[in-house]
Design an enzyme around this catalytic site. Structure first.
Site, PDB file in Angstrom:
ATOM      1  N   GLU A   1       6.152   7.150   6.969  1.00 29.70           N
ATOM      2  CA  GLU A   1       7.750   5.920   7.286  1.00 29.70           C
ATOM      3  C   GLU A   1       9.002   6.285   6.960  1.00 29.70           C
ATOM      4  OE1 GLU A   1       8.031   0.716   7.262  1.00 29.70           O
ATOM      5  OE2 GLU A   1       7.411   1.822   5.663  1.00 29.70           O
TER       6      GLU A   1
ATOM      7  N   ASP B   1       4.237   4.158   2.273  1.00 28.06           N
ATOM      8  CA  ASP B   1       4.957   3.480   2.950  1.00 28.06           C
ATOM      9  C   ASP B   1       6.402   3.669   2.035  1.00 28.06           C
ATOM     10  OD1 ASP B   1       5.431   0.258   3.407  1.00 28.06           O
ATOM     11  OD2 ASP B   1       5.831   0.703   2.180  1.00 28.06           O
TER      12      ASP B   1
HETATM   13  C1  GLC Z   1       6.574  -0.881   5.012  1.00 28.27           C
HETATM   14  C2  GLC Z   1       5.577  -1.606   5.512  1.00 28.27           C
HETATM   15  C3  GLC Z   1       5.643  -3.273   5.733  1.00 28.27           C
HETATM   16  C4  GLC Z   1       6.124  -3.786   3.665  1.00 28.27           C
HETATM   17  C5  GLC Z   1       7.337  -3.392   3.356  1.00 28.27           C
HETATM   18  C6  GLC Z   1       6.583  -2.948   1.680  1.00 28.27           C
HETATM   19  O1  GLC Z   1       7.771  -1.258   4.796  1.00 28.27           O
HETATM   20  O2  GLC Z   1       5.061  -1.089   6.526  1.00 28.27           O
HETATM   21  O3  GLC Z   1       4.479  -4.076   5.842  1.00 28.27           O
HETATM   22  O4  GLC Z   1       6.168  -5.139   3.614  1.00 28.27           O
HETATM   23  O5  GLC Z   1       6.457  -1.827   3.588  1.00 28.27           O
HETATM   24  O6  GLC Z   1       6.065  -2.433   1.358  1.00 28.27           O
END
Ligand code: GLC
Length: 550
Positions: free
Chosen positions: A242, A200
């Site tokens: 991500e 993440d």
């Molecule tokens: C990422 C996740 C999202 C979450 C954020 C904070 O963007 O995909 O769902 O709210 O991280 O952890």
């Protein structure tokens, strides 16, 4: 091929709490998921990405952990999780989990200790400032819901940094103890048997946060360090990240300047995602062609993960304002369908007017483009969203299994459900559910099963190279090819409404009895390639030639 298994994988993501509830308490759990593994095996997925599984106050759907070494008790126990790994492995399904280490919940004991005293051993695990930072109101990820990135904590008598919500204080990863802890967390889950992590918020993890500087530098070396660590512990584990950044920054996430893939194995292709939405909205493949042309070359072993929908909003922030408006007009016409000034909080089927042809076209396109496809639970049956729920919850409703009460998700009283099931309108569980579609050979679910199995017979899509076939095409039509050890596939997708005829005769010399392996209808024998018909919203996956020696 164990070493690059992720290149030929089909990934399916789900939230345990909305998937299947085995004990009737209204919350999905691990035992419930185990009971659905045969369904997933039949669908043909080879890897599950589980959204956060740790104990959490759940103020951000689990992306706010209070213990990285445990399972949310609502889901079950570590023992249940080990059983899930075993049962999944028996069916040839790997599991990766979300690794959310940019921040913790503010209820995490580390933060509670850190704020209690400047002498706490955990004080430096978080990012503090003594005075109000000048960038306090900059860099918010959730505009509208989040108003600052630095918040004053009365107990600590200091400001703490949080890139996301204020209940998610950022960990200070410049602290060697935090880096070691992250490696320990990773080792723990690898040792239990996960095949890797969806990491993440990577650009924020590696941020060397300086108060007053909204564009703090990044330390990519940590990614190199982490990759090495992961690979020593488990050779075939994968880091799928991500990192929604500008395209010119992407290569640094895969590799250092040496050029060999020594950082993250896979990145979600956010750029392609936005362009796909634009192409579908305009019924014009040009944005996809641009995306194929503009994506940076990947180092050896690097791979894209493609997606149409995931658990968050569709993020259109990398489109121009004009392009974004075109997508909004088609897919998010009401204000209530939009979120954070940049995205759409809907599922794909309703966005495409529940038009079966368009849904097939969109997914056939995604799955045939370069990279590893990621599919979100419920998309395979064409689930809808509930716009009466706040924010991103609209697309996080329980899986619709059957005609039974609560869509067969749970036997609890409806008011006890973690989130209401969709029980009204054309996406109600009485109309859209697994049971109905399982017994119908013409259902969307049956189509997904066929499409995924076809893809698995065409590994060149995942592990080969994909190129746009750059010849004159009728409006709306995209032709691309995938080449690999296993041979060559040609794909023709018609994003427009008009039936078309395509001339791919220049591929004749390479063709070896070409056949449709997947198409929106029976087009008869392929024969010569100079007059390939493709209907409006139609598609054809053609095997042009088989490779040798497999
Ligand atoms: C990422 C996740 C999202 C979450 C954020 C904070 O963007 O995909 O769902 O709210 O991280 O952890």
């Amino acid at each position: 091929m164990a070493d690059r298994w992720y290149s030929e994988a089909v990934v399916y993501c789900l939230d345990i709490d909305t998937y299947a509830d085995s004990d009737g308490d209204g919350v999905g759990d691990i035992r419930g998921l185990i009971g659905r593994l045969d369904y997933l095996a039949r669908l043909g997925v080879t890897c599950l990405w589980l959204h956060p599984i740790h104990p959490s106050p759940n103020r951000d759907d689990g992306y706010d952990a209070t213990d990285f070494y445990n399972i949310d008790p609502r889901f079950g126990t570590l023992g249940d999780f080990a059983e899930l790994l075993h049962q999944a492995q028996n069916r040839g399904i790997r599991i990766i989990i979300d690794l959310v280490v940019n921040h913790t919940s503010n209820e995490h004991p580390w933060f509670q200790s850190a704020r209690s005293s400047p002498d706490s051993p955990y004080r430096d695990w978080y990012v503090w400032a003594d005075h109000e930072p000048s960038d306090r109101h900059q860099g918010m990820v959730f505009p509208g819901e989040q108003h600052e990135t630095w918040t004053y904590d009365r107990t600590a008598k200091a400001w703490y940094y949080h890139r996301f919500y204020k209940f998610q204080p950022d960990l200070n990863f410049t602290n060697p103890a935090v880096r070691e802890e992250i490696k320990k967390i990773v080792s723990f889950w690898l040792q239990l048997g996960v095949s890797g992590f969806r990491m993440d918020a990577v650009p924020f993890i590696i941020e060397l946060t300086e108060s007053g500087n909204p564009n703090s530098p990044k330390d990519f070396e940590f990614l190199t360090e982490l990759r090495q660590h992961v690979q020593w512990r488990r050779g075939d584990a994968v880091l799928l990240a991500e990192a929604n950044v500008e395209p010119d920054q992407l290569p640094t996430f895969f590799a250092d300047s040496g050029g060999s893939g020594n950082r993250l194995h896979m990145l979600f292709d956010f750029m392609l995602n936005g362009r796909l939405m634009l192409a579908l909205a305009r019924q014009d493949p040009e944005p996809i062609i641009e995306a194929l042309r503009d994506t940076p070359a990947l180092p050896e072993g690097g791979q894209w993960a493609t997606f149409l929908r995931n658990h968050d909003e569709i993020d259109l922030s990398r489109l121009t304002a004009e392009q974004r408006n075109q997508v909004y007009e088609q897919f998010g016409p009401d204000e209530n369908m939009r979120i954070y000034d940049r995205g759409i909080r809907r599922r794909l089927a309703p966005m495409l007017g529940n038009d079966r042809r368009r849904i097939e076209l969109a997914y056939a396109l995604q799955f045939s483009l370069r990279g590893t496809p990621v599919l979100r639970y419920g998309e395979e049956i064409g689930m809808g969203e509930d716009l009466s729920l706040p924010g991103r919850e609209a697309i996080r409703t329980p899986m619709q299994w059957s005609y039974q009460p609560n869509a067969g998700f749970s036997t609890a009283d409806p008011e006890k459900l973690v989130r209401p099931v969709i029980d009204k309108g054309e996406f109600s569980y009485e109309k859209v559910n697994v049971t109905a579609q399982r017994s119908d050979q013409k259902s969307l679910l049956a189509w997904f099963e066929r499409m995924i199995r076809t893809l698995r017979e065409a590994p060149e899509v995942g592990s080969g190279s994909t190129t746009h076939i750059d010849v004159a095409m009728p409006p709306g039509v995209l032709a691309h090819r995938a080449d690999g050890r296993t041979g060559t596939m040609v794909f023709v997708h018609n994003l427009g409404t008009t039936d078309a005829e395509v001339d791919l005769s220049m591929l004749e010399p390479e063709a070896d009895l070409p056949i449709d392996v997947l198409a929106d209808r029976n087009y008869g024998e392929v024969g010569k390639l100079d007059r390939l018909k493709v209907a409006g919203y139609g598609y054809r996956w053609i095997r042009l030639r088989r490779g040798q020696g497999l």
